[in-house]
Design a protein around this motif. Structure first.
Motif: not given
Ligand code: BMA
Length: 326
Positions: A38-63
């Motif tokens: 996206v716009n010259g960057e790599t976007v990862l939509l990460l699965r993050v498992e929190d400290l309850r065991g429930i997952s959410h989706l979080q954005v990370a970007r890198s050139v």
């Protein structure tokens, strides 16, 4: 000589490229990301498992797509009371650019208290999302859209879990992304001692190539110490994607590195995202390792296509063959 099997993909020296300790908040694990450019960057939509065991989706970007990751402060998708089907989490996203709609589809597993199901959301910038809600009832997961319609209908690969027999990959069609039908068996799990026996599922979204749709899928091989998750390749017909042209016999990536063999779940490689850089011919594969960290492996697209093309045509090329054999 074209590299094959376990030589096809080269693991990145910085692996694992993202760990839970890299995140701006406390979490148990980060794995199974979707990937987009996206716009010259790599976007990862990460699965993050929190400290309850429930997952959410979080954005990370890198050139450069490997280092220097920047993380959003708040999740892009997390369980919300208006979507009870996500009560136990949002997991395993696949990202597909839809040129006709000029937006990204996020196909993910919503973990409802009646089991996992396939949900769909849309974004144009990975800052705001619009939920479509469930598109397949439980149990169903490992789904992705094709980026373009076929004779006016969208297509989706997914993996329902039947009460009887193995868990296979199916393809379904929709005129509007909401109403799905013409459910057709696409690739069946093999049986017995095979690496992809009993349970398989789509990996990253299909990539269109001149030879056909390139598909990567995972197979879970049951052992006395739990399943081993590996991945293999298939090639689907360009205009009738329910027709399988080739399917690899051998897996092409399996858990060999320490971070793949030991984690919250041992011996797992689980790719949900890949990026094809047409300028360099490089295919970058992003995968969860051991259900704990994110890793990257690269291959030359030409070698990947050679590998899958060299595989024999499958025993059952289309659903009608499969039904006829039973
Ligand atoms: C699958 C999914 C993945 C997970 C894998 C290995 O069924 O639930 O999220 O990475 O098992 O545990």
């Amino acid at each position: 000589m074209t590299p094959g099997g376990e030589q096809l993909f080269a693991r990145h020296p910085a692996n694992p490229i993202i760990r839970a300790s890299d995140l701006p908040y406390a979490a148990n694990a980060v794995f199974n990301p979707g990937a987009a450019r996206v716009n010259g960057e790599t976007v990862l939509l990460l699965r993050v498992e929190d400290l309850r065991g429930i997952s959410h989706l979080q954005v990370a970007r890198s050139v450069d797509g490997a280092t220097g990751w920047r993380f959003d402060e708040t999740p892009l998708l997390q369980p919300t009371p208006t979507h009870p089907e996500e009560v136990w989490g949002c997991e395993d996203p696949r990202l597909i650019w839809l040129p006709d709609r000029e937006e990204w589809a996020i196909v993910y597993t919503a973990y409802s208290d009646l089991g996992p199901l396939v949900s769909l959301a849309m974004t144009s910038d990975f800052h705001e999302v619009r939920r479509f809600g469930p598109v397949m009832p439980p149990e169903d997961k490992d789904a992705a859209l094709f980026p373009r319609p076929f004779s006016g209908r969208w297509a989706m690969i997914h993996r329902p879990a039947p009460l009887r027999g193995g868990a296979h990959m199916w393809i379904s069609y929709s005129p509007d992304l909401r109403h799905w039908g013409d459910h057709t068996l696409l690739i069946e799990a093999r049986r017995g001692a095979w690496w992809d026996a009993e349970k398989i599922g789509l990996g990253p979204p299909p990539i269109e190539t001149p030879e056909g749709w390139l598909v990567m899928y995972h197979g879970a091989h049951g052992t006395a110490s739990g399943p081993i998750y590996r991945v293999g390749l298939a090639l689907l017909d360009l205009e009738q994607p329910e027709h399988v042209l080739h399917r690899s016999d051998n897996w092409v990536l399996g858990p060999l590195a320490d971070y793949e063999r030991v984690g919250d779940v041992n011996k797992v490689v689980f790719p949900n995202g890949w990026i094809h850089d047409e300028a360099t011919g490089t295919l970058s594969l992003y995968y969860g390792a051991g259900d704990s960290v994110v890793a990257l492996a690269t291959a030359r697209m030409a070698d990947v296509l050679d590998n899958v093309r060299s595989a024999p045509p499958p025993q059952h090329r289309r659903a009608s063959d499969w039904y006829a054999s039973r």
